[in-house]
Design a protein around this motif. Sequence first.
Motif, PDB file in Angstrom:
ATOM      1  N   GLU A   1      13.853  26.038  10.032  1.00 23.62           N
ATOM      2  CA  GLU A   1      13.934  25.433  11.373  1.00 23.62           C
ATOM      3  C   GLU A   1      15.245  25.755  12.070  1.00 23.62           C
ATOM      4  O   GLU A   1      15.301  25.893  13.283  1.00 23.62           O
ATOM      5  N   GLY A   2      16.308  25.826  11.290  1.00 26.09           N
ATOM      6  CA  GLY A   2      17.590  26.272  11.860  1.00 26.09           C
ATOM      7  C   GLY A   2      18.560  25.188  12.267  1.00 26.09           C
ATOM      8  O   GLY A   2      19.705  25.461  12.595  1.00 26.09           O
ATOM      9  N   SER A   3      18.136  23.924  12.255  1.00 26.18           N
ATOM     10  CA  SER A   3      19.063  22.854  12.659  1.00 26.18           C
ATOM     11  C   SER A   3      19.671  22.199  11.417  1.00 26.18           C
ATOM     12  O   SER A   3      19.039  22.154  10.357  1.00 26.18           O
ATOM     13  N   ILE A   4      20.899  21.724  11.561  1.00 36.07           N
ATOM     14  CA  ILE A   4      21.534  20.992  10.460  1.00 36.07           C
ATOM     15  C   ILE A   4      22.001  19.635  10.978  1.00 36.07           C
ATOM     16  O   ILE A   4      22.368  19.518  12.145  1.00 36.07           O
ATOM     17  N   PRO A   5      21.993  18.616  10.133  1.00 37.56           N
ATOM     18  CA  PRO A   5      22.415  17.289  10.607  1.00 37.56           C
ATOM     19  C   PRO A   5      23.938  17.203  10.739  1.00 37.56           C
ATOM     20  O   PRO A   5      24.662  18.082  10.271  1.00 37.56           O
ATOM     21  N   ASP A   6      24.405  16.133  11.354  1.00 31.93           N
ATOM     22  CA  ASP A   6      25.851  15.890  11.394  1.00 31.93           C
ATOM     23  C   ASP A   6      26.333  15.604   9.984  1.00 31.93           C
ATOM     24  O   ASP A   6      25.601  15.002   9.185  1.00 31.93           O
ATOM     25  N   MET A   7      27.560  16.027   9.692  1.00 31.30           N
ATOM     26  CA  MET A   7      28.116  15.764   8.354  1.00 31.30           C
ATOM     27  C   MET A   7      29.636  15.838   8.421  1.00 31.30           C
ATOM     28  O   MET A   7      30.193  16.418   9.363  1.00 31.30           O
ATOM     29  N   THR A   8      30.285  15.270   7.439  1.00 33.47           N
ATOM     30  CA  THR A   8      31.742  15.350   7.365  1.00 33.47           C
ATOM     31  C   THR A   8      32.117  16.783   7.018  1.00 33.47           C
ATOM     32  O   THR A   8      31.681  17.313   5.996  1.00 33.47           O
ATOM     33  N   SER A   9      32.919  17.401   7.892  1.00 36.92           N
ATOM     34  CA  SER A   9      33.258  18.804   7.685  1.00 36.92           C
ATOM     35  C   SER A   9      34.377  19.200   8.635  1.00 36.92           C
ATOM     36  O   SER A   9      34.561  18.580   9.683  1.00 36.92           O
ATOM     37  N   SER A  10      35.089  20.260   8.284  1.00 36.53           N
ATOM     38  CA  SER A  10      36.026  20.831   9.251  1.00 36.53           C
ATOM     39  C   SER A  10      35.176  21.528  10.316  1.00 36.53           C
ATOM     40  O   SER A  10      34.059  21.984  10.020  1.00 36.53           O
ATOM     41  N   THR A  11      35.689  21.603  11.536  1.00 42.18           N
ATOM     42  CA  THR A  11      34.924  22.218  12.632  1.00 42.18           C
ATOM     43  C   THR A  11      34.536  23.647  12.285  1.00 42.18           C
ATOM     44  O   THR A  11      33.396  24.074  12.499  1.00 42.18           O
ATOM     45  N   GLU A  12      35.488  24.392  11.731  1.00 43.74           N
ATOM     46  CA  GLU A  12      35.259  25.814  11.426  1.00 43.74           C
ATOM     47  C   GLU A  12      34.097  25.987  10.437  1.00 43.74           C
ATOM     48  O   GLU A  12      33.174  26.782  10.666  1.00 43.74           O
ATOM     49  N   LEU A  13      34.129  25.210   9.359  1.00 40.28           N
ATOM     50  CA  LEU A  13      33.062  25.332   8.345  1.00 40.28           C
ATOM     51  C   LEU A  13      31.703  24.903   8.909  1.00 40.28           C
ATOM     52  O   LEU A  13      30.681  25.531   8.634  1.00 40.28           O
ATOM     53  N   TYR A  14      31.701  23.836   9.703  1.00 42.67           N
ATOM     54  CA  TYR A  14      30.442  23.337  10.271  1.00 42.67           C
ATOM     55  C   TYR A  14      29.831  24.381  11.205  1.00 42.67           C
ATOM     56  O   TYR A  14      28.637  24.675  11.138  1.00 42.67           O
ATOM     57  N   VAL A  15      30.671  24.969  12.083  1.00 37.43           N
ATOM     58  CA  VAL A  15      30.172  25.987  13.033  1.00 37.43           C
ATOM     59  C   VAL A  15      29.644  27.201  12.281  1.00 37.43           C
ATOM     60  O   VAL A  15      28.574  27.740  12.611  1.00 37.43           O
ATOM     61  N   ASN A  16      30.369  27.637  11.249  1.00 36.51           N
ATOM     62  CA  ASN A  16      29.909  28.791  10.467  1.00 36.51           C
ATOM     63  C   ASN A  16      28.589  28.511   9.752  1.00 36.51           C
ATOM     64  O   ASN A  16      27.703  29.360   9.697  1.00 36.51           O
ATOM     65  N   LEU A  17      28.488  27.297   9.242  1.00 34.88           N
ATOM     66  CA  LEU A  17      27.259  26.892   8.543  1.00 34.88           C
ATOM     67  C   LEU A  17      26.086  26.867   9.525  1.00 34.88           C
ATOM     68  O   LEU A  17      24.981  27.352   9.225  1.00 34.88           O
ATOM     69  N   GLN A  18      26.361  26.331  10.703  1.00 35.26           N
ATOM     70  CA  GLN A  18      25.335  26.265  11.749  1.00 35.26           C
ATOM     71  C   GLN A  18      24.848  27.677  12.113  1.00 35.26           C
ATOM     72  O   GLN A  18      23.648  27.913  12.272  1.00 35.26           O
ATOM     73  N   LYS A  19      25.783  28.607  12.218  1.00 32.21           N
ATOM     74  CA  LYS A  19      25.437  30.001  12.554  1.00 32.21           C
ATOM     75  C   LYS A  19      24.543  30.617  11.484  1.00 32.21           C
ATOM     76  O   LYS A  19      23.599  31.347  11.797  1.00 32.21           O
ATOM     77  N   ILE A  20      24.823  30.309  10.227  1.00 33.16           N
ATOM     78  CA  ILE A  20      24.027  30.871   9.109  1.00 33.16           C
ATOM     79  C   ILE A  20      22.589  30.347   9.173  1.00 33.16           C
ATOM     80  O   ILE A  20      21.627  31.099   9.009  1.00 33.16           O
ATOM     81  N   TYR A  21      22.447  29.057   9.444  1.00 29.52           N
ATOM     82  CA  TYR A  21      21.101  28.462   9.552  1.00 29.52           C
ATOM     83  C   TYR A  21      20.343  29.014  10.763  1.00 29.52           C
ATOM     84  O   TYR A  21      19.159  29.345  10.676  1.00 29.52           O
ATOM     85  N   LEU A  22      21.048  29.134  11.898  1.00 30.84           N
ATOM     86  CA  LEU A  22      20.406  29.655  13.109  1.00 30.84           C
ATOM     87  C   LEU A  22      19.990  31.115  12.939  1.00 30.84           C
ATOM     88  O   LEU A  22      18.919  31.521  13.387  1.00 30.84           O
ATOM     89  N   ALA A  23      20.852  31.910  12.270  1.00 26.94           N
ATOM     90  CA  ALA A  23      20.543  33.333  12.058  1.00 26.94           C
ATOM     91  C   ALA A  23      19.309  33.494  11.179  1.00 26.94           C
ATOM     92  O   ALA A  23      18.436  34.336  11.439  1.00 26.94           O
TER      93      ALA A  23
END
Length: 454
Positions: free
Chosen positions: A245-267
């Motif tokens: 599906e490509g979406s990830i929930p909110d979670m405790t994370s540094s902004t950089e890691l969260y954005v990178n993780l989001q990009k991996i799921y979206l890709a």
Amino acid sequence: MVDESSVGQSKAKCVCAFLQELNDAVKAKFIEEHPEALIETNPSFFSQFTLVVATQLVEDSMVKLDRICREANVMLVFARSYGLTGLVRISVKEHVVIESKPDHFLDNLRLNNPWPELKSFAETIDLNVQDPVSHKHTPYVIILVKMAEEWAKAHGGNLPSSRDEKKQFKELLKARMISAEEDNYKEASEASFKVFAPRGINPDLQKIISDSCTDVDSNSSDFWVMVAALKEFIVNEGGGEVPLEGSIPDMTSSTELYVNLQKIYLAKAEADFLVIEKRVRNILKKMGRDSDSISKSTIKSFCKNARKLKVCRYRFIEDEFNNPSLPQLQKYFTDEDYSVAIGFYILLRAADRFATNYNSFPGQFDGQMDEYISRLKTTAVSLLNDLGCNGSPLTEDLINEMCRFGASELHVVAAFIGGVASQEVIKLITRQFVPISGSFIFNGIDQKSQLLVL
């Protein structure tokens, strides 16, 4: 919807005019004809509609109208208000839903079956980092992917399955915490059940992709073309999984890691979508249809909701009336929660038989109430015998109440039943949310509603 000036005029004409005032965007028309007469003399009238709502029809007319609408491929919703009870029943050959929007549905993070890019990203992060700020800002998705891999290496490639193993896994997570304030590890512990979830597709989806309709031909709907493409994807590129599906929930994370993780799921979601799209286009081409006849946005929505697809099929009213599921019928009569609902369902049908035999509904006119009760009971027992349900499981109280109703239409019950029917109509028209699957029975005596699937 009527006022004093309406007295002596056609009800249809007056109600139509007042209804029109509620919404200028709607064009309202009326026909001064009994529905029963239209069904008998002009069945083609109904084929001009997308959906028909039929209210207060007796059994014989319901059966005939159902047949007409099925042949014309028109959706049909029955609604009936009778004293303190009411009924809503949908009748459609097949209704498919892409956006079923369930209340509770596990997000698809693929923690139990990560793809190569997610694994590679997880490998770049060290869970044993000494810096406390970095340690408590590692997203729980990464923690669980790495811990699950560690566990699998030590357990012959298997993930935790037994109760003890799941407990041990949670203990391992706890042992990695370097302070009690690490929210990311608490989130990992709470979400650890996602690691234990079985891989692959759920039983409901398995049923859909195993359906004979996936053998598509030139008459197949867009939905089944996309399901056929999904079936091919699961076997090939998906490796037993649906598109991400490509979406990830909110979670405790540094902004950089969260954005990178989001990009991996979206890709990954985009890559899966492109594969499905290509397969859809190929199937359409093979069928001799325009390969662009299904829009990109439709395929994208389908991929996003692939785990939540629903296919609803409804029995002909005539089939249900003549051959209801006997085990279900008996089960409802013996179940305290359902006994009144099934009682009303049978008595509504018995009241229609009564009206056919005696030219009036039980209790409709002042007179011998005892006679009405006796006749309705005999009619109901006869109906149950015809259905193979011998002996009368109906209570005297319910039969008495049905006669007391006298086929009256109470505004409060009519409003409630109308509200339920309207909600189902919106679901059918928008193809969002899942419509009711059987006969919805309202019991106004106990303020209860039940769904009977017969």
